[in-house]
Design an enzyme around this catalytic site. Structure first.
Site, PDB file in Angstrom:
ATOM      1  N   SER A 275       0.835  -1.208   0.000  1.00 41.54           N
ATOM      2  CA  SER A 275       0.000   0.000   0.000  1.00 41.54           C
ATOM      3  C   SER A 275       0.866   1.254   0.000  1.00 41.54           C
ATOM      4  O   SER A 275       0.550   2.231  -0.676  1.00 41.54           O
ATOM      5  CB  SER A 275      -0.966   0.006   1.186  1.00 41.54           C
ATOM      6  OG  SER A 275      -0.278  -0.209   2.388  1.00 41.54           O
TER       7      SER A 275
ATOM      8  N   TYR B 126      -2.839   9.258  14.457  1.00 41.75           N
ATOM      9  CA  TYR B 126      -1.752   8.297  14.213  1.00 41.75           C
ATOM     10  C   TYR B 126      -1.137   7.860  15.546  1.00 41.75           C
ATOM     11  O   TYR B 126      -1.024   6.668  15.836  1.00 41.75           O
ATOM     12  CB  TYR B 126      -0.689   8.922  13.305  1.00 41.75           C
ATOM     13  CG  TYR B 126       0.622   8.192  13.319  1.00 41.75           C
ATOM     14  CD1 TYR B 126       0.727   6.898  12.834  1.00 41.75           C
ATOM     15  CD2 TYR B 126       1.774   8.794  13.844  1.00 41.75           C
ATOM     16  CE1 TYR B 126       1.939   6.211  12.864  1.00 41.75           C
ATOM     17  CE2 TYR B 126       2.978   8.126  13.868  1.00 41.75           C
ATOM     18  CZ  TYR B 126       3.060   6.832  13.382  1.00 41.75           C
ATOM     19  OH  TYR B 126       4.262   6.157  13.422  1.00 41.75           O
TER      20      TYR B 126
ATOM     21  N   TYR C 196       6.565  24.244   7.928  1.00 40.22           N
ATOM     22  CA  TYR C 196       5.226  24.255   8.525  1.00 40.22           C
ATOM     23  C   TYR C 196       5.233  24.939   9.896  1.00 40.22           C
ATOM     24  O   TYR C 196       5.368  24.295  10.920  1.00 40.22           O
ATOM     25  CB  TYR C 196       4.693  22.833   8.665  1.00 40.22           C
ATOM     26  CG  TYR C 196       4.460  22.121   7.349  1.00 40.22           C
ATOM     27  CD1 TYR C 196       4.028  22.816   6.225  1.00 40.22           C
ATOM     28  CD2 TYR C 196       4.677  20.747   7.235  1.00 40.22           C
ATOM     29  CE1 TYR C 196       3.807  22.152   5.020  1.00 40.22           C
ATOM     30  CE2 TYR C 196       4.456  20.083   6.031  1.00 40.22           C
ATOM     31  CZ  TYR C 196       4.025  20.797   4.931  1.00 40.22           C
ATOM     32  OH  TYR C 196       3.812  20.139   3.755  1.00 40.22           O
TER      33      TYR C 196
ATOM     34  N   ASP D 104       1.054  18.539  14.972  1.00 38.89           N
ATOM     35  CA  ASP D 104       2.505  18.561  15.215  1.00 38.89           C
ATOM     36  C   ASP D 104       2.862  19.108  16.603  1.00 38.89           C
ATOM     37  O   ASP D 104       2.636  20.291  16.866  1.00 38.89           O
ATOM     38  CB  ASP D 104       3.197  19.475  14.189  1.00 38.89           C
ATOM     39  CG  ASP D 104       3.647  18.747  12.942  1.00 38.89           C
ATOM     40  OD1 ASP D 104       3.679  17.501  12.948  1.00 38.89           O
ATOM     41  OD2 ASP D 104       3.978  19.431  11.953  1.00 38.89           O
TER      42      ASP D 104
END
Ligand SMILES: NC(=O)c1ccc[n+]([C@@H]2O[C@H](COP(=O)([O-])OP(=O)(O)OC[C@H]3O[C@@H](n4cnc5c(N)ncnc54)[C@H](O)[C@@H]3O)[C@@H](O)[C@H]2O)c1
Ligand SMILES: O=c1ccn([C@@H]2O[C@H](COP(=O)(O)OP(=O)(O)O[C@H]3O[C@H](CO)[C@H](O)[C@H](O)[C@H]3O)[C@@H](O)[C@H]2O)c(=O)[nH]1
Length: 323
Positions: free
Chosen positions: A36, A139, A204, A280
């Site tokens: 995947s 996650y 970011y 984050d």
């Protein structure tokens, strides 16, 4: 003593490097991967390959296996924030099926890829394993759920297990390196800018409470990580679930990483400040004292420029092979 190990996710970045190390140590490696996010070419020569899903692991696991190294998962922090269901399904649902298959087959040794993302925003750095676990993204939450699942399996059914909580894995080893498509990790993305495949690196967020305003991470060489897995296999003994952080204990900001890539590659790297990425934490730096004490592990490739240089060599070889 040599053994036979199932490596779930062994066509991916970390799994392929660990498979290579197992082969070099004289073990038999069987890779189970549904491709995947991994690629068939990443599976080292000498390893057997099964194209399949961990949910169907019962079809291949039997008592001839000495253990399982479990890398198969989805692992992008940003994606998990927008598609959490994908993470619960694969990371948690998939591991539940795998543990069931191991129980049925009588395979009693497991090394699991956990993550620094289980901790969330730390109260203190470096982070020790007893720190609070408050993941800031799905996650990390899915990986923490699996860690809890493994603790229960060890206590109830005598599984011997080690969860290795990696911080930010980087670098390359031989023919194995990072080749995600699309790529989401900082170092390979900055290297793509050096190769002229991207115009600039997006930083970011530059308003975090860190010295230069960008996020700080602990980058660990994938070969150092692989060595920890071999030690963990020995330490995974019946009824115990050991959890160890793996990192160098040094934090580097996004801007420091970009600057290191400039120095190593000799290319100017334009950067643009972009909004913060969801989920984050500002700073993640490991204490690896437990891995040192309990596994006898010590990283030996901790220099960031050396890590970047290995990743650069791999990226350049990949680029040339496509031309
Ligand atoms: N790379 C990092 O910085 C980092 C940090 C901490 C933890 N981890 C963990 O380490 C592990 C490996 O990470 P990686 O960077 O090598 O990721 P990767 O995406 O390169 O490898 C994961 C592999 O698992 C396979 N896979 C996914 N779901 C599967 C399923 N249901 N059945 C069979 N195969 C499946 C993919 O095809 C891929 O080959 C992951 O569990 C990740 O969460 C990685
Ligand atoms: O184009 C980019 C990509 C990343 N970053 C920043 O660079 C840092 C590192 O980002 P990565 O995506 O490379 O890595 P993460 O820290 O998000 O996550 C990695 O490390 C975590 C633990 O620290 C998890 O285990 C996870 O699996 C693994 O992907 C973050 O602050 C991120 O915001 C940028 O500024 N620009």
């Amino acid at each position: 003593m040599s053994g036979k190990y199932l490596i779930t996710g062994g066509a991916g970045y970390v799994g392929s490097v660990v498979a290579q190390h197992l082969l070099e140590a004289g073990h038999e490696a069987v890779v189970l991967d549904n491709l995947s996010t991994g690629v068939r070419e990443a599976v080292p020569a000498g390893a057997s390959f099964i194209e399949g899903d961990i949910r169907d692991a019962a079809a291949w696991l039997d008592a001839s296996f000495d253990g399982v190294l479990h890398f198969a998962a989805f692992s992008q922090v940003g994606e998990s924030v927008v598609k959490p269901e994908k993470y619960w399904d694969n990371n948690v649902g998939g591991t539940m099926a795998l543990l069931g298959a191991m129980r049925e087959a009588g395979v009693r040794r497991l090394v699991f890829s956990s993550t620094a993302a289980t901790y969330g925003e730390p109260e203190q750095v470096p982070i020790v394993e007893s720190a609070p676990t408050r993941p800031t993204n799905p996650y990390g939450a899915s990986k923490l759920a699996v860690d809890h699942m493994i603790t229960g399996e060890a206590a109830a059914h005598g599984l011997g297990a080690v969860s290795l909580r990696y911080f930010n894995v980087a670098g390359a080893y031989g023919h194995c390196g990072e080749r995600h498509d699309p790529e989401s990790h900082l170092i390979p993305l900055v290297l793509q800018v050096a190769q002229g495949r991207r115009d600039a690196i997006s930083v970011y967020g530059d308003d975090y409470p860190t010295p230069d305003g960008t996020c700080v991470r602990d980058y660990i060489h994938v070969a150092d990580l692989a060595e920890a897995h071999l030690l963990a296999l020995t330490a995974a003994t019946g009824g115990e679930h050991l959890i160890c952080n793996l990192g160098n204990g040094n934090g580097f900001s996004v801007r420091e990483v970009v600057e290191t890539v400039r120095r190593v590659t000799g290319h100017p790297i334009p950067e643009v400040v972009a909004p913060r990425r969801g989920g984050d934490p500002a700073v993640l730096v490991a204490s690896a004292a437990a891995a040192h004490e309990k596994l006898g592990w010590k990283p030996s490739r901790s220099d960031l420029a050396g890590i970047v240089a290995d990743a650069w060599e791999f990226a350049q070889r990949q680029q040339q092979s496509k031309q």
